[in-house]
Scaffold this active site. Structure first.
Site, short mmCIF file in Angstrom:
data_model
loop_
_atom_site.label_atom_id
_atom_site.label_comp_id
_atom_site.label_asym_id
_atom_site.label_seq_id
_atom_site.Cartn_x
_atom_site.Cartn_y
_atom_site.Cartn_z
NE ARG A 185 -4.29 -1.31 0.16
CZ ARG A 185 -4.49 -2.32 -0.68
NH1 ARG A 185 -3.58 -2.62 -1.60
NH2 ARG A 185 -5.60 -3.04 -0.63
CG HIS B 263 -3.72 -0.35 -6.80
ND1 HIS B 263 -4.06 0.17 -5.58
CD2 HIS B 263 -3.79 -1.69 -6.63
CE1 HIS B 263 -4.33 -0.79 -4.71
NE2 HIS B 263 -4.17 -1.95 -5.34
P1 NDP Z 1 -2.19 -11.75 4.61
O1 NDP Z 1 -3.04 -11.22 5.71
O2 NDP Z 1 -2.38 -13.16 4.18
O3 NDP Z 1 -0.64 -11.62 5.03
C1 NDP Z 1 -0.14 -10.52 5.71
C2 NDP Z 1 1.32 -10.79 6.06
O4 NDP Z 1 1.88 -9.61 6.62
C3 NDP Z 1 1.47 -11.89 7.11
O5 NDP Z 1 2.61 -12.67 6.83
C4 NDP Z 1 1.68 -11.08 8.40
O6 NDP Z 1 2.44 -11.75 9.39
C5 NDP Z 1 2.47 -9.92 7.86
N1 NDP Z 1 2.39 -8.80 8.79
C6 NDP Z 1 1.29 -8.08 9.15
N2 NDP Z 1 1.63 -7.14 10.05
C7 NDP Z 1 2.97 -7.25 10.23
C8 NDP Z 1 3.91 -6.56 11.04
N3 NDP Z 1 3.55 -5.55 11.86
N4 NDP Z 1 5.21 -6.96 11.00
C9 NDP Z 1 5.59 -7.97 10.20
N5 NDP Z 1 4.75 -8.68 9.42
C10 NDP Z 1 3.45 -8.32 9.43
O7 NDP Z 1 -2.35 -10.76 3.38
P2 NDP Z 1 -2.21 -11.08 1.82
O8 NDP Z 1 -0.92 -11.78 1.62
O9 NDP Z 1 -3.44 -11.71 1.30
O10 NDP Z 1 -2.16 -9.58 1.23
C11 NDP Z 1 -1.11 -8.70 1.57
C12 NDP Z 1 -1.35 -7.30 1.06
O11 NDP Z 1 -1.10 -7.22 -0.35
C13 NDP Z 1 -2.78 -6.76 1.16
O12 NDP Z 1 -3.08 -6.36 2.48
C14 NDP Z 1 -2.75 -5.60 0.19
O13 NDP Z 1 -2.33 -4.42 0.86
C15 NDP Z 1 -1.70 -6.00 -0.83
N6 NDP Z 1 -2.29 -6.25 -2.16
C16 NDP Z 1 -1.95 -5.42 -3.20
C17 NDP Z 1 -2.42 -5.66 -4.46
C18 NDP Z 1 -2.00 -4.82 -5.61
O14 NDP Z 1 -2.61 -4.92 -6.71
N7 NDP Z 1 -0.99 -3.98 -5.48
C19 NDP Z 1 -3.35 -6.78 -4.75
C20 NDP Z 1 -3.62 -7.60 -3.59
C21 NDP Z 1 -3.10 -7.33 -2.35
P3 NDP Z 1 1.90 -13.11 10.10
O15 NDP Z 1 2.05 -14.19 9.03
O16 NDP Z 1 2.80 -13.29 11.22
O17 NDP Z 1 0.46 -12.84 10.46
C1 OXD Z 2 -6.19 -5.77 -2.95
C2 OXD Z 2 -5.76 -4.83 -3.99
O1 OXD Z 2 -5.93 -5.51 -1.76
O2 OXD Z 2 -6.17 -5.02 -5.17
O3 OXD Z 2 -6.80 -6.81 -3.28
O4 OXD Z 2 -4.99 -3.92 -3.73
#
Ligand code: NDP
Ligand code: OXD
Length: 309
Positions: free
Chosen positions: A224, A272
């Site tokens: 993000r 994006h």
């Molecule tokens: P998940 O919830 O499956 O994974 C989140 C990961 O981040 C986990 O490994 C979690 O750790 C880690 N995490 C969260 N907070 C912290 C912290 N404070 N310190 C260290 N690690 C942390 O999310 P997704 O993988 O499904 O998605 C990730 C992100 O990708 C979305 O939130 C979105 O912002 C972004 N996204 C962007 C897109 C784009 O088109 N650019 C499309 C889709 C998603 P733990 O495993 O320990 O819980």
């Molecule tokens: C998502 C994105 O979070 O598209 O799925 O950014």
């Protein structure tokens, strides 16, 4: 019973069709047309206009049409006790990994230099091509991050991941929590952010982070825009601490025309697009979650609102 679609940017039509097929007895309306507010039971949302989910007395769940829920949770009028459910996988990890791999290859294979050389017909080779000399570090090892890390590792790059819990991912060196962050950064040449945006992760791509990386590294942000401290990135690029950045997400989207990222020679901007949500890939999960909720079962992808993801 009504399903409300609520988004400031996405078209309602694919979801209207999907809901009509799955729930012929339910009505469907698209914000700002809400019909009777009492009848609304589910809201399908992507960056909903703030306040649009308030005063819906029978709302049973908010189904987010994306993996990240930061924009939904930031709504000051979000009803406090209604479950928020996100997409899990839903076809997003594959395109995210393609984008990430392209970014790594772009930097490793010096493509920006060759594009520039072509403009002036310069025939000049650059060396340093071996993938094993390009350690990649993935911030966030969730559903998407773990997949991205493994895809890149499969191409021969040394890959490490960093997450809160440090859960293991095969083929990936794992670092965890605050104590693992600096050692993770110290071995990383291309830093790839796939974290969710939460109170803990806002601004994590800052000058301290960049300084902890070896000089001349690269940053790729597909998490993000709120993760990035824009001025710190520009300073790191201008000083040579970082050699390049590829950015898909921004604090303000669309990225304002006057933003310095548009014209910075070491920044690549994309709008994006790393992994847009496709109804064809995600509607089965959304429909299944509504069915689960109707049966009184927990949905897949329930968000921990305190944790923020
Ligand atoms: P998940 O919830 O499956 O994974 C989140 C990961 O981040 C986990 O490994 C979690 O750790 C880690 N995490 C969260 N907070 C912290 C912290 N404070 N310190 C260290 N690690 C942390 O999310 P997704 O993988 O499904 O998605 C990730 C992100 O990708 C979305 O939130 C979105 O912002 C972004 N996204 C962007 C897109 C784009 O088109 N650019 C499309 C889709 C998603 P733990 O495993 O320990 O819980
Ligand atoms: C998502 C994105 O979070 O598209 O799925 O950014």
């Amino acid at each position: 019973m009504t399903i409300l679609f609520c988004s400031d940017s996405e078209p309602a039509e694919p979801w209207r069709l999907a809901c009509a097929r799955a729930f012929p007895d339910m009505a469907f309306c698209a914000w700002p047309d809400t019909g009777s507010r009492d009848a609304i039971r589910y809201a399908l949302v992507w960056r909903q206009p703030p306040g649009s989910l308030a005063r819906l007395p029978n709302l049973k769940a908010i189904l987010v049409l994306g993996a990240g829920v930061d924009s939904v949770l930031s709504d000051p009028e979000l009803p406090a006790d209604v479950p928020v459910v996100r997409l899990v996988d839903a076809g997003l990890p594959g395109p995210m990994a393609e984008y990430a791999l392209y970014a790594v290859l772009h930097f490793q294979r010096r493509m920006a230099d060759y594009f520039e050389q072509q403009r002036t017909a310069v025939w000049r080779r650059h060396d340093e091509l071996l993938a094993r000399r390009w350690p990649v570090g993935v911030m966030g090892l969730g559903v998407i991050g773990a997949f991205v890390a493994q895809r890149i590792a499969a191409q021969g790059y040394p890959v490490a991941g960093w997450s809160r819990s440090g859960k293991s991912v095969e083929g990936v060196e794992v670092f965890a929590g605050a104590t693992g962050f600096d050692p993770f950064l110290a071995r990383t040449r291309v830093l790839l952010n796939v974290l969710p945006l939460t109170l803990d992760t806002r601004g994590i791509l800052n000058s301290r982070t960049f300084t902890a990386m070896p000089r001349g590294g690269y940053v790729v942000n597909i998490g993000r825009g709120g993760h990035m401290v824009d001025a710190d990135l520009i300073a790191a690029l201008d000083s040579g601490q970082l050699a390049g950045a590829m950015l898909d997400v921004f604090e303000q989207e669309p990225l304002p025309a006057m933003h310095p990222f548009w014209r910075h020679p070491k920044v690549i901007v994309t709008p994006h697009v790393a992994a847009p949500t496709l109804a064809s890939e995600s509607e089965a999960q959304v429909i299944d979650n509504i069915r689960r909720l109707e049966r009184g079962e927990p949905p897949l992808g329930l968000v921990d609102r305190d944790r923020g993801y």
